[in-house]
Design an enzyme around this catalytic site. Structure first.
Site, PDB file in Angstrom:
ATOM      1  CG  ASP A   1      -1.889  -1.110   1.260  1.00 50.35           C
ATOM      2  OD1 ASP A   1      -2.187  -1.650   0.184  1.00 50.35           O
ATOM      3  OD2 ASP A   1      -2.362  -1.446   2.359  1.00 50.35           O
TER       4      ASP A   1
HETATM    5  N1  URA Z   1      -1.453  -5.948   3.612  1.00 52.49           N
HETATM    6  C1  URA Z   1      -1.893  -4.684   3.709  1.00 52.49           C
HETATM    7  O1  URA Z   1      -2.922  -4.413   4.311  1.00 52.49           O
HETATM    8  N2  URA Z   1      -1.150  -3.723   3.131  1.00 52.49           N
HETATM    9  C2  URA Z   1       0.025  -3.956   2.486  1.00 52.49           C
HETATM   10  O2  URA Z   1       0.670  -3.024   2.008  1.00 52.49           O
HETATM   11  C3  URA Z   1       0.465  -5.282   2.405  1.00 52.49           C
HETATM   12  C4  URA Z   1      -0.303  -6.273   2.975  1.00 52.49           C
END
Ligand code: URA
Length: 238
Positions: free
Chosen positions: A112
């Site tokens: 993310d």
């Molecule tokens: N899970 C999430 O919620 N965000 C990420 O960036 C990776 C795994």
């Protein structure tokens, strides 16, 4: 990772072009200008043939070596997007030099915008598949700083399985433990899948909330302690 093939010698101008240094015309002109040392020697003939094995060249201060594929490990900063066409923030690819961007290097799975930590990048489709396909069972280890202290019930829920909105089956962590040395609200979560916002959604389903997320391992690759946020290194796999 692709199997090493016995590659035949190629003209240095074409090699530089294939390695992402620019168009054919640009690479030929660069060599003719005398700005490139090949295997430590001046070379002004772009049509001169070189063996790819162990080939290296120097442009200015920087030395490059021939790589059939590139494998990179980055400590991803926030807020950066893992996308070739970012929408609201810069792409992590913008951190790389143009020679690597020109090779169509891609993120091996996505983190993310606000997640930091270990991100693999490569232009080797087999390597990308091996490390992202759910069938390959590659562990991904995250450190999640949560809003509240983790309870045994929360850890059990994460390990036995939680049902997420829009999923038909429960998802369970390979492991979930509190990193008490760091804080009672810091969770180490190991997952095999890589579903959208999976850590955040699983932690929410277990009754807590992720405030900060950092990935420390993907399969055999761990984030080196001395790699600061925003830095990357070549992985010498090929
Ligand atoms: N899970 C999430 O919620 N965000 C990420 O960036 C990776 C795994």
């Amino acid at each position: 990772m692709a199997k090493a093939k016995k590659a035949k010698p190629l003209p240095i101008g074409r090699i530089l072009q294939n390695q992402g240094f620019g168009t054919r015309a640009y690479c030929y002109a660069l060599i003719e200008s005398g700005d490139v040392l090949v295997n430590g020697e001046p070379c002004v003939n772009p049509d001169a043939f070189f063996d790819l094995n162990g080939l290296h060249w120097q442009i200015g201060e920087q030395t490059w070596r021939y790589r059939e594929h590139v494998y990179l490990l980055m400590n991803k900063p926030a807020p950066y997007e893992c996308s070739q066409k970012p929408q609201h923030h810069l792409s992590v690819l913008s951190i790389l030099p143009p020679e690597l961007r020109a090779r169509d290097v891609q993120c091996v799975g996505r983190l993310d915008v606000d997640t930091t930590g270990l991100l693999l990048l490569s232009d080797d489709g087999q390597f990308i598949h091996k490390n992202t396909s759910p069938k390959k069972n590659v562990d991904k280890v995250y450190h999640a700083t949560c809003a509240q202290a983790l309870t045994d019930e929360m850890l059990n829920a994460l390990k036995t399985g939680v049902l997420l909105h829009d999923e038909n089956e429960t998802l369970k962590a390979v492991d979930a433990r509190v990193l008490s040395d760091v804080g009672e609200n810091v969770l180490e979560l190991t997952l095999r899948e890589g579903k959208y916002h999976q850590v955040k959604r699983m932690v929410a389903a277990a009754g807590n909330h992720v405030e900060k997320l950092h990935r420390v391992r993907v399969g055999e690759f761990s984030l080196p302690a001395d790699l600061t946020v925003g830095e990357w290194v070549f992985l010498e796999l090929g």
